[in-house]
Design an enzyme around this catalytic site. Structure first.
Site, PDB file in Angstrom:
ATOM      1  N   ASN A 150      -4.120  15.939  -0.086  1.00 40.03           N
ATOM      2  CA  ASN A 150      -3.428  16.111   1.183  1.00 40.03           C
ATOM      3  C   ASN A 150      -4.010  17.240   2.032  1.00 40.03           C
ATOM      4  OD1 ASN A 150      -0.979  14.210   1.454  1.00 40.03           O
ATOM      5  ND2 ASN A 150      -1.016  14.788  -0.692  1.00 40.03           N
ATOM      6  N   LYS A 197       0.848  -1.181   0.000  1.00 39.69           N
ATOM      7  CA  LYS A 197       0.000   0.000   0.000  1.00 39.69           C
ATOM      8  C   LYS A 197       0.879   1.225   0.000  1.00 39.69           C
ATOM      9  CE  LYS A 197      -0.837   2.522   2.954  1.00 39.69           C
ATOM     10  NZ  LYS A 197      -0.222   3.817   3.480  1.00 39.69           N
ATOM     11  N   THR A 216       5.939   5.864   2.175  1.00 39.72           N
ATOM     12  CA  THR A 216       4.833   5.576   3.103  1.00 39.72           C
ATOM     13  C   THR A 216       4.206   4.345   2.606  1.00 39.72           C
ATOM     14  OG1 THR A 216       4.325   7.785   3.490  1.00 39.72           O
ATOM     15  CG2 THR A 216       2.715   6.300   4.183  1.00 39.72           C
TER      16      THR A 216
END
Length: 409
Positions: A404, A182, A193
Site C-alpha cells: 500500500n 477481484k 474493495t
C-alpha cells in the site's frame, strides 16, 4: 503468495448461455495491459446488484444504481481497472456515462442498458477516451468461454485471478452458475474493495434475484475483511439469462429455489474466500465462527470485532498465541448485554477460554501448535441462542504496508 488458493483452471469454468465476454487493452494505468472487460447479455436477461455503502461512492456505482432502480433491462457491462473514477464529482459521472454510451453504440443498445464499473486509484479523472478507444477491440473479442481471461482483466493489486463455477439440476434442467471477482486490499463491508460478477443461465424472477443478491452478499462478500477499509467502488452483480429452460424460480419456499440458492452461495463464498486468501501480504487464512447467538447480526458483530482487529491480525502473522486479544475484541463488540461467563473461545481444536477466563486445560504449547498453521479457525460460542455467523479474514504482514505504500508508484 496467496494462502492455499488453487491455480485457476479455465477448463473448470463453465460458459453461461446468454453471456459473452470480451477483453481489450486501454492502458488506463499500465501500457499494454488488458484492462477493459465487456460483458454482453442476451435479451431478456435479469440483473440485480448490491453496492458499497461508502458515502463517497464512485461515479459508476451511482450510474448503476440509477439504471437498476429505474428497471431498465440491462444488456451489457463494461469494467475498467487502473482508475476508480471515485471522488471525481459531476465530471466523473459524465465520464462514466460517456463510456456507457460508447459501448451502447457499439452493441446497438440504449445507454441506459449498459452498466459501467471502475476499480483502481481514487481521486483521479477517468481516462474515458482511452477506454472508449478500446471498446471496439473488446466487442470484437466477445465469446462465451472467456471467464478466466475476464478474471485476470479486472485484477488490481490481486496476485491471482479469482473465478468459480458450479452446475446443479433445477426442474430437470442442468443450470450453470459461473462468477469472477477481484479484490485484495481495502476489503471490508459493505462490501469490500471488490467487484464480483456471477452469472447463471437459470430462469429467475427479478424479485427473487434481487433478494438473492442481498442474501448471498451478506454471507459471502459482506463476511470478509482484510483491513477494515470499506471501498468506494464495491459492486456485486447477479445475472440470470434464463437460457437453461427451467421453469422460472419465483417462489422462495420451493425446492428449486433452495437448490439454486445453495449452489449460488457456494460460488459466492468461494469467490469471497479467494479474496481473503489473496489478501494483500497475507500469510494466514482465518475463519471466525460465532455460534450460540440470539440473532445473526450479533454473531456477525462479534465475528467482525475479532476479524478486523490489527492486534489480533498481527499476532496471527507472528504465530503468537497472545489470545487475550480475542477476548478483548469480543468484549468491545456491539453486543451490549453479553454475559462473558457463558462464553467459550476455541482456537482450532483447543479450548482457550471459558467461564469468563482462561480454560484450566489450556496450555501455551497447544495454542502455539495451532498458530503455526496456515489456516486457522477461531470459534466463539456465545451460549445465548441458536444463531450463527462466519467471517473470513487474513493476517497483517510487513508486505501489507509495502504494497500500500507503493500502490501509486
Amino acid at each position: 503468495m496467496p494462502v492455499n488458493l488453487p491455480e485457476l483452471d479455465p477448463s473448470q469454468l463453465h460458459p453461461v448461455a446468454g453471456v459473452e465476454l470480451g477483453i481489450a487493452s486501454a492502458g488506463v494505468k499500465t501500457p499494454g495491459r488488458r484492462d477493459v472487460l465487456v460483458m454482453r447479455l442476451a435479451e431478456g436477461t435479469q440483473v440485480a446488484g448490491v453496492f458499497t455503502l461508502n458515502k463517497f461512492c464512485a461515479a459508476p456505482v451511482r450510474v448503476c444504481r440509477e439504471i437498476l432502480a429505474a428497471g431498465h433491462r440491462v444488456r451489457a457491462l463494461v469494467v475498467n481497472t487502473g482508475n476508480a473514477n471515485a471522488g471525481t464529482g459531476l465530471d466523473g459521472l459524465a465520464r462514466a456515462r460517456k463510456v456507457s454510451a460508447a459501448l451502447a453504440g457499439e452493441l446497438g443498445v440504449a445507454p441506459e442498458q449498459v452498466l459501467p464499473f471502475s476499480t483502481g486509484v481514487i481521486l483521479e479523472p477517468l481516462p474515458a477516451d482511452k477506454i472508449v478507444a478500446a471498446l471496439p477491440a473488446a466487442v470484437a473479442d466477445l465469446k462465451p468461454a472467456q471467464w478466466a481471461e475476464a478474471a485476470r482483466a479486472i485484477m488490481t493489486t490481486d496476485v491471482a485471478p479469482k473465478a468459480a463455477s458450479r452446475q446443479v439440476a433445477i426442474g430437470g434442467k442442468t443450470v450453470t452458475i459461473t462468477g469472477i471477482s477481484k479484490g485484495a486490499g481495502m476489503i471490508h463491508p459493505n462490501m469490500a474493495t471488490m467487484l464480483g460478477y456471477v452469472a447463471t443461465d437459470a430462469a429467475v424472477s427479478q424479485a427473487v434475484l434481487q433478494k438473492l443478491a442481498k442474501w448471498t452478499a451478506d454471507r459471502s462478500f459482506n463476511s470478509i475483511t482484510v483491513d477494515g477499509d470499506t471501498s468506494t467502488n464495491d459492486s456485486y452483480i447477479l445475472i440470470a439469462t434464463g437460457a437453461a429452460g427451467n421453469a422460472e424460480i419465483d417462489e422462495e419456499a420451493s425446492a428449486d429455489f433452495a437448490a439454486f440458492r445453495d449452489a449460488l452461495l457456494d460460488v459466492a463464498q468461494t469467490l469471497a474466500k479467494a479474496i481473503i486468501r489473496d489478501g494483500e501480504g497475507a500469510t494466514k487464512f482465518m475463519t471466525v465462527k460465532v455460534e450460540g447467538g440470539k440473532n445473526w447480526d450479533e454473531c456477525k458483530a462479534v465475528g467482525y470485532a475479532i476479524a478486523k482487529s490489527p492486534l489480533i491480525k498481527t499476532a496471527f502473522f507472528a504465530s503468537d498465541p497472545n489470545l487475550g486479544r480475542i477476548l478483548c475484541a469480543i468484549g468491545y463488540s456491539s453486543v451490549d448485554d453479553l454475559d462473558v461467563e457463558q462464553l467459550e473461545v476455541w482456537l482450532g481444536d483447543v479450548l482457550v477460554a471459558e467461564k469468563g477466563g482462561r480454560a484450566a486445560s489450556y496450555t501455551e504449547e497447544q495454542g502455539q501448535r495451532v498458530m503455526n498453521e496456515a489456516e486457522i479457525t477461531v470459534t466463539v460460542k456465545l451460549g445465548r441462542g441458536s444463531e450463527a455467523a462466519t467471517v473470513w479474514t487474513c493476517d497483517f504482514s510487513y508486505d501489507y504496508v509495502k504494497i500500500n505504500a507503493d500502490y501509486r508508484s
